[in-house]
Write a protein that holds these residues in place. Structure first.
Motif, PDB file in Angstrom:
ATOM      1  N   ASN A  53      -3.868   1.566  -5.737  1.00  0.00           N
ATOM      2  CA  ASN A  53      -4.579   1.300  -4.487  1.00  0.00           C
ATOM      3  C   ASN A  53      -6.089   1.488  -4.620  1.00  0.00           C
ATOM      4  O   ASN A  53      -6.798   1.365  -3.620  1.00  0.00           O
ATOM      5  CB  ASN A  53      -4.041   2.199  -3.364  1.00  0.00           C
ATOM      6  CG  ASN A  53      -2.674   1.736  -2.880  1.00  0.00           C
ATOM      7  OD1 ASN A  53      -2.321   0.574  -3.048  1.00  0.00           O
ATOM      8  ND2 ASN A  53      -1.902   2.638  -2.286  1.00  0.00           N
ATOM      9  N   LYS A  61       0.841  -1.202   0.000  1.00  0.00           N
ATOM     10  CA  LYS A  61       0.000   0.000   0.000  1.00  0.00           C
ATOM     11  C   LYS A  61       0.880   1.258   0.000  1.00  0.00           C
ATOM     12  O   LYS A  61       0.685   2.167  -0.820  1.00  0.00           O
ATOM     13  CB  LYS A  61      -0.936  -0.004   1.210  1.00  0.00           C
ATOM     14  CG  LYS A  61      -1.954   1.117   1.150  1.00  0.00           C
ATOM     15  CD  LYS A  61      -2.927   1.071   2.313  1.00  0.00           C
ATOM     16  CE  LYS A  61      -3.952   2.198   2.173  1.00  0.00           C
ATOM     17  NZ  LYS A  61      -4.914   2.209   3.286  1.00  0.00           N
ATOM     18  N   ASP A 101      -8.749  -1.717  -0.122  1.00  0.00           N
ATOM     19  CA  ASP A 101      -7.801  -2.128   0.917  1.00  0.00           C
ATOM     20  C   ASP A 101      -7.978  -3.607   1.297  1.00  0.00           C
ATOM     21  O   ASP A 101      -8.695  -4.331   0.635  1.00  0.00           O
ATOM     22  CB  ASP A 101      -7.916  -1.224   2.152  1.00  0.00           C
ATOM     23  CG  ASP A 101      -7.437   0.188   1.850  1.00  0.00           C
ATOM     24  OD1 ASP A 101      -6.642   0.349   0.901  1.00  0.00           O
ATOM     25  OD2 ASP A 101      -7.860   1.116   2.547  1.00  0.00           O
TER      26      ASP A 101
END
Lengths: 345, 370
Positions: free
Chosen positions: B323, B213, B263
Motif C-alpha cells: 500500500n 487496500k 491510495d
C-alpha cells in the motif's frame, strides 16, 4: 409492370453492390500467406546439400543459435525417426515458427522452406503445407477469439474441430491427440458425476480403465505428473457417493481411491492424517458458526463482550488460522457456509 | 588442463550461471504451483490458461526427446501443479481454496514446500494461500512467490464494471465478455470478484470491508510467508492489445495507469492516478503499471538466439508494503513486458512464447533457492 421492373433493378443493383463490397472488404491474404502460396504453387524445394556434422551439444542450445544447414541437420536427428507422425511434424514446425519470424521478419517463410528442404527433401512440400495450415489455423483462432469465449463448450469444440479437419484432415486427430484424450477423461468424469449414487468401485474401475486406455504406455508418466489432479477430479465426481457414507466408510473409500490411483503407503498415511484433521476442522467450523449465529441474532446485536468471546473461541478452535478467519469474515466470507467436497477440502 | 585454461572454464561457467544463459530451465528445488486468474483454469475464452492449443500445460516436462505434448524448455524432471480454484470469487475465498489444493498436492507427493507463480488475480490469491499455509503448517511453506500482471493495488476496470459505466449493462455480462462464459457456472460470485479488485472498500453500507487496500494490509509482502517475492509487469499500446481488451480500453474506458499518489486519489478504483495521457503503454488492457509491482520488479529478457532469462531490476527497489510503493515503483516503465494482460497466458492473438516465458521464471526461481 414498370413498378415491378424498378424493384427488380433496385434489388439486382443492391445485390451487385453487396457482392462488390464483400469482394473489396473480405480479409485479404497477408504477406506470409502469399509467400506460402507462391512457394507451394511453384512446388520448388531447396536443393539437397551435404549437411554439416551434428553439433555435439545441440540439445543444450536453442535451435536458432545454429546456421540454417546445422538446424536442418539437428532436425533430422531430432525428428527424423518420427517424421511421418503428424504430432512430431507439427512440433517441429512450431519450434521453427516460434523464432524464424523474429530473426527473418521479411522472408521467414522462404527460410522455413529452405530448412525443410535441406532436412527432409522428400517431405519438404508436405511439411510446408502443414506450416501453411498451422499459420492459417492460428489466424482463424485469432479472429474468432471473442466469439469462442462466449460459446458453450460443445459448440466451441464443434467449431474448432470443424476447422482443424478442414485444414489438416485426418491428421488433426493425431495433432490434437492430447486434447482428445483429456476430453474423453473429462467426459467420463462428467458421466460419473451425473450418474446416481452407488457402485463406487465400478466407477473407480471405469475411470482407471479409461485413463489406461487413453494413455497406454504413457500412463505411468501421466500419473507421475498429474496424479493429484486426476485423483481430485474423480473425488469431485463421486461426491454423491461419498456424502451418503458414514465417516468410517468414507475414510476407507477415500483411501481405496487414492490407492487405485497409485499413491504409495507413505502418501496414504499422510492423507489419513490430513483427513482426520479436516474432519475435526469442519466440526469446529460448525460449532463456531452456531455460536456466531446465536450471538449475532440476539436482540441488540453483538456486544464488545460477544466479539471477545468469539475471538477466544476462534483462537481455541483454529489456532494460528484464527486471525485469517477473522479477516475473511470482515470481507463477508464464512468458511462454514462453503460446500464441503470430500477428499478435496 | 593448465591453470589458465581452468580459470577460463571457471569464468565461463560463472558467466553462464550469473546470466542464466544455459539449456532451458533448471529443475526447481520445490514443485511450482501455477495459480490462474479470473476464469477457469481450463477455459479462458475457450483456451487453456497456462497452456497451448494442443492441451499442453507449460509445466508439463518432456521425458523423451521426441515427446511432443510437453514444454521442452523446462527440466525433464520438473514438478508442477496447475491448481484450479473458483473462476470468479474474492481472493479471500480463492486464496483459501488455493491453500487447500497446495496442501492436497503436498500430501500426495510428500513435497515440503512449493513455489507459486500467479497470473493476475492468481498472484493475489497466492499471497493469501501463503499466509494460510504458514498458519496451518506453523512454518514457511512457500519459497518463491512470483506474480505476473497482478492488480495488487486494484484495477480501474473492476470499478468501472461495478459502477456500470457506459457500455456495461451488468457486472456478469461484462465479465463474460472479458473472460468467457465460465462466469455462468455455479459457485461463482462475479460481484465479489470485482469488488476484490477495486482498491478501496467498494461500499461503506454493505457491512463488509472489501478491496485490495484491506487485503494488502492483511496479506502484505512478508518473508515469514514466503522467502522470495517478485513480480512481472505487463503493459502494451492499444493497437497491439487483445481485441476483447482493446474494446474495453478504447470503447469503454482508458486506464491511464502511470501517475503517482498514495491510495486512490482520483477514485478510479486503483491506487495512484493517471498522467492524463491516454494509450501510452501504461496498462495491459486491464491493469495499470502502478498497480503491479510486488517485492522485486523482474525483467524478462527475451532472446531469439538463446534461452530467455529473468533478472531483477535493482534500480527500482523492493515493494515491501503493497500500500505504499514509491513514485518510481508506480510510474517507471522500466522492465515492463510489452504484452497485454492475456498475452502472457494461453490466449491468442500473440506471438508470445508462453512455454519459454514460464521456463525462464522457473529458472529464475532456482537462482533464488527455490
Amino acid at each position: 409492370m414498370f413498378q415491378n421492373k424498378k424493384i427488380l433493378y433496385t434489388v439486382l443493383t443492391s445485390l451487385i453492390l453487396l457482392f462488390i463490397g464483400i469482394l473489396i472488404l473480405r480479409p485479404g491474404k497477408d504477406k506470409n500467406q502469399k509467400d506460402f502460396e507462391k512457394i507451394l504453387n511453384e512446388g520448388k524445394v531447396a536443393e539437397s546439400i551435404e549437411l554439416p556434422n551434428l553439433p555435439e551439444d545441440y540439445a543444450d542450445h536453442k535451435l536458432m543459435e545454429y546456421s540454417i544447414e546445422e538446424i536442418a541437420r539437428i532436425l533430422q536427428e531430432k525428428y527424423g525417426k518420427n517424421i511421418d507422425n503428424p504430432a512430431a511434424q507439427i512440433a517441429m514446425i512450431e519450434e521453427l515458427m516460434k523464432d524464424l519470424p523474429k530473426l527473418y521478419p521479411n522472408d521467414w517463410v522462404k527460410v522455413l522452406n529452405q530448412i525443410l528442404g535441406y532436412a527432409f527433401p522428400d517431405k519438404a512440400l508436405e511439411l510446408l503445407r502443414m506450416a501453411e495450415n498451422l499459420y492459417n489455423y492460428n489466424r482463424f483462432r485469432e479472429s474468432n477469439m471473442s466469439k469462442v469465449g462466449l460459446m458453450s463448450d460443445d459448440a466451441r469444440r464443434a467449431m474448432m474441430w470443424k476447422e482443424r479437419y478442414r485444414l489438416f484432415g485426418e491428421k488433426a486427430d493425431q495433432i490434437w491427440a492430447m486434447e482428445k484424450k483429456m476430453t474423453v477423461i473429462g467426459d467420463t468424469l462428467k458421466r460419473i458425476k451425473e450418474s446416481p449414487a452407488g457402485n463406487l468401485d465400478a466407477k473407480l474401475s471405469n475411470y482407471a480403465q479409461t485413463l489406461k486406455e487413453q494413455f497406454g504406455k504413457e500412463y505411468p508418466r501421466l500419473m507421475e505428473n498429474k496424479r493429484q489432479q486426476l485423483t481430485e477430479g474423480f473425488m469431485v465426481s463421486v461426491q454423491k457417493d461419498l456424502k451418503v457414507m458414514s465417516y468410517g466408510e468414507r475414510k476407507s473409500a477415500l483411501r481405496e481411491i487414492r490407492q487405485t490411483m497409485g499413491m504409495d503407503q507413505a502418501a496414504l498415511n499422510r492423507w489419513d492424517a490430513l483427513e482426520e484433521e479436516r474432519e475435526k476442522n469442519w466440526q469446529n467450523q460448525q460449532k463456531y458458526a452456531e455460536k456466531r449465529s446465536q450471538l449475532s441474532t440476539k436482540k441488540g446485536g453483538m456486544t464488545a463482550e460477544d466479539e471477545k468471546q468469539l475471538d477466544t473461541m476462534r483462537k481455541q478452535l483454529f489456532g494460528e488460522e484464527a486471525d485469517i478467519i477473522k479477516n475473511e469474515e470482515a470481507s463477508g466470507y464464512y468458511r462454514a457456509s462453503d460446500e464441503r467436497t470430500y477428499g478435496v477440502n | 588442463m593448465n591453470s589458465k585454461k581452468k580459470n577460463l572454464v571457471c569464468l565461463l561457467a560463472l558467466l553462464l550461471f550469473t546470466t542464466g544463459v544455459h539449456a532451458g530451465a533448471r529443475k526447481t528445488v520445490y514443485p511450482v504451483v501455477f495459480a490462474h486468474g479470473l476464469s477457469g483454469f481450463d477455459n479462458l475464452l475457450g483456451y487453456y490458461y497456462f497452456g497451448n492449443d494442443y492441451g499442453t500445460f507449460v509445466g508439463d516436462p518432456c521425458d523423451e526427446f521426441l515427446e511432443t505434448a510437453c514444454n521442452g524448455s523446462i527440466s525433464s524432471s520438473q514438478k508442477a501443479l496447475a491448481a484450479s480454484v473458483a473462476p470468479f470469487q474474492s481472493s479471500e475465498v480463492r486464496g483459501t481454496q488455493l491453500a487447500d489444493r497446495i496442501q492436497n498436492y503436498m500430501t500426495s507427493t510428500g513435497a515440503t514446500k512449493v513455489n507459486i507463480i500467479g497470473h493476475s488475480q492468481g498472484g493475489i490469491d497466492a499471497r493469501k494461500a501463503a499466509a494460510v499455509l504458514r498458519a496451518r503448517y506453523g512454518r514457511q511453506v512457500v519459497h518463491a512467490l512470483i506474480s505476473v500482471s497482478s492488480p495488487h493495488r486494484g484495477s480501474p476496470t473492476a470499478k468501472y464494471i461495478l459502477d456500470l459505466g457506459p457500455g456495461v449493462t451488468s457486472v456478469i455480462d461484462a465479465l463474460a465478455k472479458l473472460f468467457g462464459n465460465t462466469i455462468y457456472g455455479s459457485g461463482n460470485d462475479g460481484v465479489a470478484a470485482a469488488k476484490q479488485l477495486v482498491y478501496n472498500d467498494y461500499s461503506s453500507t454493505d457491512g463488509i470491508t472489501t478491496g485490495m487496500k484491506a487485503f494488502n494490509t492483511n496479506y502484505n509482502v512478508n518473508t515469514s510467508n514466503a522467502a522470495y517475492w517478485g513480480s512481472i509487469i505487463t503493459a502494451q499500446d492499444s493497437i497491439n492489445t487483445n481485441p476483447a481488451l482493446y474494446l474495453l480500453k478504447e470503447g469503454f474506458y482508458n486506464i491511464d495507469g502511470d501517475g503517482y499518489c498514495l491510495d486512490d486519489c482520483d477514485n478510479d478504483g486503483a491506487a495512484g492516478k493517471g498522467d492524463g495521457t491516454r494509450g501510452n503503454n501504461d496498462d495491459d488492457g486491464l491493469v495499470g503499471i502502478n498497480s503491479q509491482q510486488m517485492g522485486d520488479r523482474l525483467q524478462y529478457n527475451e532472446c531469439a538466439l538463446c534461452f530467455d532469462w529473468i533478472t531483477v531490476n535493482t534500480s527500482l527497489g523492493y515493494v515491501s508494503n503493497l500500500n505504499a510503493p514509491t513514485s518510481a515503483q508506480m510510474t517507471s516503465k522500466s522492465s515492463v513486458v510489452s504484452q497485454d494482460h492475456l498475452d502472457v497466458v494461453g490466449v491468442p492473438p500473440d506471438t508470445f512464447d508462453e512455454e519459454e516465458f514460464y521456463a525462464s521464471i522457473l529458472d529464475f526461481i532456482v537462482s533464488k533457492g527455490g
